[in-house]
Design an enzyme around this catalytic site. Structure first.
Site, PDB file in Angstrom:
ATOM      1  CE  LYS A  11      -4.020  -2.069   2.276  1.00 21.24           C
ATOM      2  NZ  LYS A  11      -4.918  -1.945   3.457  1.00 21.24           N
ATOM      3  CG  PHE A  59     -13.795   1.119   6.309  1.00 18.16           C
ATOM      4  CD1 PHE A  59     -13.256   0.595   5.147  1.00 18.16           C
ATOM      5  CD2 PHE A  59     -14.507   0.276   7.151  1.00 18.16           C
ATOM      6  CE1 PHE A  59     -13.421  -0.746   4.817  1.00 18.16           C
ATOM      7  CE2 PHE A  59     -14.678  -1.068   6.836  1.00 18.16           C
ATOM      8  CZ  PHE A  59     -14.133  -1.577   5.654  1.00 18.16           C
ATOM      9  NE  ARG A 104      -2.413  -5.756   7.166  1.00 12.06           N
ATOM     10  CZ  ARG A 104      -3.422  -6.483   6.732  1.00 12.06           C
ATOM     11  NH1 ARG A 104      -3.940  -7.438   7.500  1.00 12.06           N
ATOM     12  NH2 ARG A 104      -3.931  -6.271   5.530  1.00 12.06           N
ATOM     13  CG  ASN A 114      -3.532  -2.407   6.850  1.00  4.61           C
ATOM     14  OD1 ASN A 114      -3.333  -2.193   5.664  1.00  4.61           O
ATOM     15  ND2 ASN A 114      -4.582  -3.086   7.280  1.00  4.61           N
ATOM     16  CG  HIS A 117      -5.442  -6.199  -0.290  1.00  2.00           C
ATOM     17  ND1 HIS A 117      -6.701  -6.164   0.255  1.00  2.00           N
ATOM     18  CD2 HIS A 117      -5.485  -7.112  -1.306  1.00  2.00           C
ATOM     19  CE1 HIS A 117      -7.474  -7.026  -0.406  1.00  2.00           C
ATOM     20  NE2 HIS A 117      -6.760  -7.608  -1.355  1.00  2.00           N
TER      21      HIS A 117
END
Length: 140
Positions: A11, A59, A104, A114, A117
């Protein structure tokens, strides 16, 4: 044990901090092979469609905005029980609950940022892999 493929996304929080190599090393040390990988910048439409399963969740908007905030690295990981193995390596979604030594726990900034994915099932892995990669881009 079955050889499987799963999707991984490094990410924006992790690419911004140049952690892709360290994250890749975790996968490889755990016996997963990276059989496809590309660094891309998701469009809003791509992120919205990819995370459409969360569209009704509170979210969703923040997740989409975060995922387009910088480059991501999409990958196909291959190995014995790759889906479960990757989820074990990643750790709990909330880094506060992640086990020591997981991606993480070691790298995440928050529950949203975090770092990674990973597909949550073989079925979703197949769909997610096809979303980002053609068959000719996956080199086993």
């Amino acid at each position: 044990m079955a050889v499987e493929r799963t999707l991984s996304i490094v990410k924006p929080d992790a690419t911004r901090r140049n952690l892709t190599g360290k994250i890749n090393a975790r996968f490889e040390e755990a016996g997963l092979r990276i059989v496809a990988q590309k660094r891309i910048r998701l469009t809003r439409e791509q992120a919205e469609q990819f995370y459409i399963v969360h569209a009704e969740r509170p979210f969703y908007g923040e997740l989409v905005s975060f995922m387009i905030s910088g480059p991501v690295v999409v990958q196909v990981l291959e190995g014995e029980n790759a889906v479960a193995r990757n989820r074990e390596i990643m750790g709990a979604t909330n880094p506060a609950n992640a086990a020591p030594g997981t991606i993480r726990k070691d790298f995440a900034e928050s529950i949203e940022a975090n770092s990674v994915h990973g597909s949550d099932s073989l079925e979703n892995a197949a769909t997610e892999i096809a979303y980002f990669f053609s068959g000719t881009e996956i080199v086993g």
